[in-house]
Enzyme design. Structure first.
Site, short mmCIF file in Angstrom:
data_model
loop_
_atom_site.label_atom_id
_atom_site.label_comp_id
_atom_site.label_asym_id
_atom_site.label_seq_id
_atom_site.Cartn_x
_atom_site.Cartn_y
_atom_site.Cartn_z
N CYS A 151 -57.54 10.32 -41.01
CA CYS A 151 -56.77 10.31 -42.26
C CYS A 151 -57.62 10.85 -43.40
CB CYS A 151 -56.22 8.91 -42.54
SG CYS A 151 -54.91 8.92 -43.81
N HIS A 162 -52.88 8.73 -37.82
CA HIS A 162 -53.64 7.54 -37.44
C HIS A 162 -53.50 7.31 -35.93
CE1 HIS A 162 -54.55 5.84 -41.47
NE2 HIS A 162 -53.46 6.49 -41.82
N GLU A 188 -54.85 5.03 -34.20
CA GLU A 188 -54.78 3.58 -33.96
C GLU A 188 -53.39 3.01 -34.19
OE1 GLU A 188 -55.68 4.19 -38.24
OE2 GLU A 188 -56.44 5.03 -36.34
#
Length: 230
Positions: free
Chosen positions: A91, A210, A212
């Site tokens: 990011c 992202h 994750e």
């Protein structure tokens, strides 16, 4: 650099501006498929220097991220890591790798030539007729870009291994990267404009999305990073 057969440390850089808990959890989950990998969240410059691999997250405004990286004393350690070992930016951690961001007229780390600009989508409508919103927030597709191979047949970046082209990843951002050289664009996404959603150079790889927050395909990318030998 140690091989995956030896004990490896992966440092998630804590300079006060990253989504550290979810990033670290995802990298630890990915590391279950790798032997002898220790994931540490650290604000220690020495620990970043000593690590075998480094993850640079980022969340919030680019000026604040760069200021905190400097204030924390981690800037030089990150630059050292970028010169010597695999580094993954996430990011704003991706945007920081470029030369400059128009968000706050902020200089970046200058590791990948290019700049960061804001979405300018006023008056544009999406295919369903709704207006584009800034920030882009939600799932979108990422299309791999081929890596030049010195006149040989081009190939995709190793971090895309096992991830279908056009897979969906999760985004939250108002600014995007414009690499100066097309060869540094590793993935593209469409949101009113086609932009670089992944960049790469030598031992550096970074994503605007992202991983994750991107389910199985995000874990696969983190796993590929842990196995990557640039």
């Amino acid at each position: 650099m140690a091989t995956m057969g030896a004990r490896e440390t992966v440092a998630v850089v804590d300079y006060g501006m990253g989504n550290l808990r979810s990033v670290a959890q995802a990298v630890r989950q990915a590391a279950l498929a790798c032997e002898s990998v220790e994931v540490v969240v650290t604000s220690s410059p020495q620990a970043v220097r000593d690590a075998h691999r480094v993850v640079l997250p980022g969340q919030g405004a680019m000026p604040d991220c760069m200021a905190e990286l400097e204030r924390s004393g981690l800037r030089e350690a990150v630059l050292h890591a970028a010169a010597t070992k695999p580094l993954l930016g996430v990011c704003v951690g991706m945007q920081m790798l470029l030369d400059h961001s128009e968000e706050g007229d902020t200089p970046g780390l200058g590791l990948i030539p290019g700049r960061v600009v804001r979405f300018r989508l006023e008056g544009q409508r999406q295919p369903d007729g709704s207006r584009y919103k800034v920030p882009q927030m939600g799932w979108n597709r990422v299309w791999r870009r081929l890596k030049p191979a010195d006149g040989q047949q081009s190939e995709t970046h190793p971090l895309w291994a096992g991830i279908a082209d056009g897979s969906y990843f999760y985004f939250v951002h108002s600014y995007y990267a414009l690499p100066a050289q097309a060869a540094h664009t590793a993935g593209v996404t469409d949101y009113g404009v086609r932009f670089a959603s992944a960049v790469a150079r030598d031992n550096l790889f970074a994503t605007q999305f992202h991983p994750e927050k991107s389910a199985a395909q995000g874990l696969a990318l983190y796993r590929n990073f842990l196995l990557w030998k640039p």
